[in-house]
Design a protein around this motif. Sequence first.
Motif, PDB file in Angstrom:
ATOM      1  N   VAL A  92       0.843  -1.196   0.000  1.00  0.00           N
ATOM      2  CA  VAL A  92       0.000   0.000   0.000  1.00  0.00           C
ATOM      3  C   VAL A  92       0.878   1.245   0.000  1.00  0.00           C
ATOM      4  O   VAL A  92       0.608   2.226  -0.701  1.00  0.00           O
ATOM      5  N   ALA A  93       1.955   1.226   0.784  1.00  0.00           N
ATOM      6  CA  ALA A  93       2.873   2.354   0.816  1.00  0.00           C
ATOM      7  C   ALA A  93       3.481   2.593  -0.554  1.00  0.00           C
ATOM      8  O   ALA A  93       3.663   3.740  -0.976  1.00  0.00           O
ATOM      9  N   LEU A 105       1.544   4.820  -2.744  1.00  0.00           N
ATOM     10  CA  LEU A 105       1.221   6.126  -2.177  1.00  0.00           C
ATOM     11  C   LEU A 105       1.564   7.254  -3.142  1.00  0.00           C
ATOM     12  O   LEU A 105       0.833   8.230  -3.259  1.00  0.00           O
ATOM     13  N   VAL A 127      -7.635   2.698  -1.976  1.00  0.00           N
ATOM     14  CA  VAL A 127      -7.931   3.138  -0.614  1.00  0.00           C
ATOM     15  C   VAL A 127      -7.484   4.580  -0.402  1.00  0.00           C
ATOM     16  O   VAL A 127      -8.227   5.411   0.124  1.00  0.00           O
ATOM     17  N   LEU A 128      -6.265   4.892  -0.836  1.00  0.00           N
ATOM     18  CA  LEU A 128      -5.743   6.238  -0.632  1.00  0.00           C
ATOM     19  C   LEU A 128      -6.527   7.267  -1.426  1.00  0.00           C
ATOM     20  O   LEU A 128      -6.820   8.354  -0.940  1.00  0.00           O
ATOM     21  N   SER A 165      -9.819   8.005   0.156  1.00  0.00           N
ATOM     22  CA  SER A 165      -9.735   8.860   1.339  1.00  0.00           C
ATOM     23  C   SER A 165      -9.712  10.320   0.931  1.00  0.00           C
ATOM     24  O   SER A 165     -10.234  11.179   1.633  1.00  0.00           O
ATOM     25  N   LYS A 166      -9.114  10.612  -0.244  1.00  0.00           N
ATOM     26  CA  LYS A 166      -9.090  12.007  -0.695  1.00  0.00           C
ATOM     27  C   LYS A 166     -10.498  12.496  -1.011  1.00  0.00           C
ATOM     28  O   LYS A 166     -10.798  13.674  -0.840  1.00  0.00           O
ATOM     29  N   LEU A 174     -13.186  11.267   0.385  1.00  0.00           N
ATOM     30  CA  LEU A 174     -14.024  10.988   1.550  1.00  0.00           C
ATOM     31  C   LEU A 174     -15.053   9.891   1.288  1.00  0.00           C
ATOM     32  O   LEU A 174     -16.149   9.907   1.811  1.00  0.00           O
ATOM     33  N   ASN A 227     -15.702   6.750   2.434  1.00  0.00           N
ATOM     34  CA  ASN A 227     -15.339   5.783   3.463  1.00  0.00           C
ATOM     35  C   ASN A 227     -15.787   4.374   3.129  1.00  0.00           C
ATOM     36  O   ASN A 227     -15.150   3.397   3.544  1.00  0.00           O
ATOM     37  N   ILE A 230     -13.178   2.891   1.021  1.00  0.00           N
ATOM     38  CA  ILE A 230     -12.027   2.562   1.856  1.00  0.00           C
ATOM     39  C   ILE A 230     -12.237   1.202   2.508  1.00  0.00           C
ATOM     40  O   ILE A 230     -11.341   0.345   2.533  1.00  0.00           O
ATOM     41  N   MET A 231     -13.452   1.009   3.030  1.00  0.00           N
ATOM     42  CA  MET A 231     -13.774  -0.262   3.675  1.00  0.00           C
ATOM     43  C   MET A 231     -13.634  -1.426   2.708  1.00  0.00           C
ATOM     44  O   MET A 231     -13.070  -2.478   3.066  1.00  0.00           O
ATOM     45  N   ILE A 284     -10.079  -2.218   2.306  1.00  0.00           N
ATOM     46  CA  ILE A 284      -9.491  -2.862   3.479  1.00  0.00           C
ATOM     47  C   ILE A 284      -9.887  -4.327   3.540  1.00  0.00           C
ATOM     48  O   ILE A 284      -9.049  -5.203   3.775  1.00  0.00           O
ATOM     49  N   VAL A 285     -11.176  -4.595   3.328  1.00  0.00           N
ATOM     50  CA  VAL A 285     -11.640  -5.988   3.386  1.00  0.00           C
ATOM     51  C   VAL A 285     -10.924  -6.823   2.327  1.00  0.00           C
ATOM     52  O   VAL A 285     -10.426  -7.921   2.605  1.00  0.00           O
ATOM     53  N   LEU A 305      -8.055  -6.244   0.856  1.00  0.00           N
ATOM     54  CA  LEU A 305      -6.646  -6.404   1.214  1.00  0.00           C
ATOM     55  C   LEU A 305      -6.487  -7.436   2.317  1.00  0.00           C
ATOM     56  O   LEU A 305      -5.572  -8.265   2.293  1.00  0.00           O
ATOM     57  N   PHE A 308      -7.080 -12.009  10.454  1.00  0.00           N
ATOM     58  CA  PHE A 308      -7.401 -10.982   9.470  1.00  0.00           C
ATOM     59  C   PHE A 308      -6.540  -9.747   9.693  1.00  0.00           C
ATOM     60  O   PHE A 308      -6.047  -9.133   8.751  1.00  0.00           O
ATOM     61  N   LEU A 343      -2.972  -7.473   7.410  1.00  0.00           N
ATOM     62  CA  LEU A 343      -3.605  -6.293   6.825  1.00  0.00           C
ATOM     63  C   LEU A 343      -2.622  -5.125   6.759  1.00  0.00           C
ATOM     64  O   LEU A 343      -2.058  -4.747   7.780  1.00  0.00           O
ATOM     65  N   LEU A 358      -1.147   0.845   6.454  1.00  0.00           N
ATOM     66  CA  LEU A 358      -1.472   2.115   5.834  1.00  0.00           C
ATOM     67  C   LEU A 358      -2.923   2.154   5.375  1.00  0.00           C
ATOM     68  O   LEU A 358      -3.554   3.208   5.362  1.00  0.00           O
ATOM     69  N   ALA A 359      -3.448   0.986   5.005  1.00  0.00           N
ATOM     70  CA  ALA A 359      -4.821   0.943   4.507  1.00  0.00           C
ATOM     71  C   ALA A 359      -5.815   1.318   5.584  1.00  0.00           C
ATOM     72  O   ALA A 359      -6.723   2.118   5.348  1.00  0.00           O
ATOM     73  N   VAL A 385      -5.928   5.138   7.264  1.00  0.00           N
ATOM     74  CA  VAL A 385      -6.790   6.144   6.668  1.00  0.00           C
ATOM     75  C   VAL A 385      -8.126   6.190   7.409  1.00  0.00           C
ATOM     76  O   VAL A 385      -8.638   7.256   7.749  1.00  0.00           O
ATOM     77  N   LEU A 386      -8.661   5.001   7.703  1.00  0.00           N
ATOM     78  CA  LEU A 386      -9.929   4.921   8.415  1.00  0.00           C
ATOM     79  C   LEU A 386      -9.781   5.419   9.846  1.00  0.00           C
ATOM     80  O   LEU A 386     -10.637   6.141  10.375  1.00  0.00           O
ATOM     81  N   GLU A 413      -8.305  17.294   2.473  1.00  0.00           N
ATOM     82  CA  GLU A 413      -9.408  16.498   3.016  1.00  0.00           C
ATOM     83  C   GLU A 413      -9.212  16.227   4.505  1.00  0.00           C
ATOM     84  O   GLU A 413     -10.186  16.115   5.259  1.00  0.00           O
TER      85      GLU A 413
END
Lengths: 259, 255, 343
Positions: A200-201, A204, A215-216, A219-220, A222, A224, A227-228, A231-232, A234, B103, B107, B110-111, B114-115, C174
């Motif tokens: 993920v880094a 970036l 994901v990143l 976030s910019k 918004l 969410n 993003i979820m 995450i799931v 990943l 899980f 993970l 960084l992902a 954000v949250l 943001e």
Amino acid sequence: MRLVAGSARTWTGAASVLLALAAWQGVVAAGLVPGDLVPPPTSVWLAFVEILRHGYRDTTLSEDIGATLGRLLAGFGLAALLGVPFGLWLGVSRRASAAFGWIVQFMRPLPPLSFLVLLILWLGLGEASKIALLTMTAFPIITSASQAAVRGVPVLQIAVARSLGATPPQVFRHVVLPASLPMIFTGLNIALAATFSTVVAAELLAANDGLGWMVLSASKFLRNDVIMVGIVLLGLLGMALSRFLLLLDRRLVHWRGRA
Amino acid sequence: MKPERLWPFTVATAALLFAAWTAATALNLVNPLFLPGPGLLFSSFVDLLLNGYKGYSLPVHIGISLMRVLLGFGSGAIFGTLIGLGMGAAPLFDALAAPFVDFLRPLPQLAYLVLLIVWFGIGETSKIVLLFLTALPVAAIAARDGVRSVPEEQVRVARALGASPAQIFRHVIFPSALPEIFIGARLAVGIVYATLIAAEIIAGSNGIGWLVFDAGRFLRSDYVFVGVLLIGLMGLGLDFALRTIERKIVHWAGK
Amino acid sequence: MSKGKSFDRRTVLAAGLGLGASAALARGARAAAPPEARIGYFVETKPTMIAKSLGWFADAMKTKAVWHEMGTGAEINTGIAAGGLDFGLAIGSSPVAAGIAEGLGYQLIGMVDNIGPAEEMTVRAAANITKPADFIGKKVATPFGSTSHFRLMGFLGVNHLSQSQVTVLDMSPEQIVAAWKRGDIDAAYVWSPAKAEILADGGKVYETYKELDADGYVIADLIVVRTAFGRRYPDAVAGFLSAYGKALALYVTDPDKAAKIIAQAAGVSPAVAASNLAEYDFVSLKDQLSPEWLGPPGHPGKFASVLHSTAEFLVQQKSIRTAPPLATFAAAINTSYLAKVVG
């Protein structure tokens, strides 16, 4: 140690997860937490379906997953290709270890993200800098493990082989290498986990696809819920990779007692 | 037979690399933007030491980062170890907790950082929570494996001698699991440390990780190199500190 | 093994033809189109997005446009330094000053906008901040390295406030919105859409730009091109600028249509796009050639000293090591391409 029987364990685990999901949905539905701040499982699912159908910002989901996996495998693969032989050499040759071991040891605690900008400067905006970042993450771990693995081979085994008339190359091939495999595998395992965390880094800066980028980017804007989803996905990918390596471990290195 | 002296090899490669680096930069073979020379690095280091960086002194940047690591790692490792011990000792708890630990472990930090920022803001809380969640599964898995690897006979013998479950745990299981717990702790420190740098980059205004990233924004490679070297030294220091603690506590598990 | 004279007439004729042909080829190559043009850009509500969406850049340059989305001007600098970009579109004057100072090998060829009030200090209405001294003890957020950061530091400097008195926090736009909603910050120096959002959420404008602009803290969004690229493909560069000029003209003549196209490209509503656009001073291509801004070819305008003082400020901030003299910045402004387009 007695363990709960296999399938009972799986069912308990599944029940545990379902309970957590239900609680999550309930908490948001009851208005205890704002739904835009903490998207409930339902909106995460909807976002997932949306991305599956229409992609995210000009990339399809499979493109994003493929990009992330590709970078991961390339970076990790390169590190393994270079690191295992190099580590074995450092383990076998005391002189080599004295000459180069300190470089590897210094690389280990360096957080990869701290020199991402430098890598981009040297290697450009494309895949090379990202893969280099991942390789630099995995390489010192794999090298150290391989080196330690060779050092850990019982001297007795080597002495016995020698006394039976084996030449040094034969000793290496038939005694040292097999005995080193377990620890090399542990090193590969840890390195893969670390590399996955870094992927993920790596997305970036200067990236326009990949799960991490998704994901990143979300976030910019918004989003969410997106993003979820990221995450799931990943998390599931990470779990799958761990399982896969565990399977490989059990198959190929089967005479190990416990890990 | 006297063992061969090996330090000359270390010195040889170190000296060679240093010479190559100095020559390349002095002869202007490389753009100093891409690779600053040793002289420049030294003067930049002194500059940071004397004048600080954007509002904080260098020791303060380092100290802030260290504090975050210690708080996050400390809380996560302790909590994780407790959870892991529980998972190792109680199969039901293991079955319930395993999916979440499995899980969380792989993970990418960084992902979900954000949250966490969305939920906890951009201050210290989100970073410490992130580091806590990073250390927790590593410590838990290590502790669980440590408990699982305790030889059955030791437990049986203790039980035969009339020890209660609590006593068995305190005097047989826990000490036997300590080496694995410490292996997990050292692994966790490394991962937490790397995560810290990432966290400071995404959400920070101070700390050594943020310093490196901010300097990188305008391509101040000299500061970036100094910072990265400091980060590396700090990392080595943390690992060394842990190994010393481990040696003191686990004195019978030495090689 | 040839015998006889070394330079017989046929050889000379062939050589002469060869030389002439290669000279013609070279001249032709200079006017040729590049194999591709790599452009670093931002997803934002500006006329640049019109030209991008409608493919005008690629058409005018007669080549393929490769678009690299960037997060900050600093990323564009990194991209150009790494040899990965040819153009920087709407890059802020802060990163440009840094780039020129660090010898990154690009030239300033045009402007997108003069920022003016578009980036401004927003304070919490409830915090009762009416004069500079009121900022003491407060938390102000801004994206570090941006033109807003430059203005904020200018504001502190002009009013003799130090960073130990006012806490300055590094946040992306943001993150500023999120922090504002949580009540973590008292003020922010940033641009829309973030600025619009926090204004709508209990925020109030604290005007600084007039005073700061007068004190020399002028900020602008600019267009840069890699010097080597420009020298080799001057027609493509001129094409790039003309494409932008066309987009700007569309915005001037038909702002509603422009807002719709931009909104689509930026992922916002046309209303938001329109109000964002209204905040900027999009200097026309012709005006950019005046001595007030970039100046005619060979006579760099006032903006050279803006860049110079920006660089000196960045040195104070330790963002760059040294600031070259004014002449370097003047030399980095190349309006020959612009002049060709304006005619």
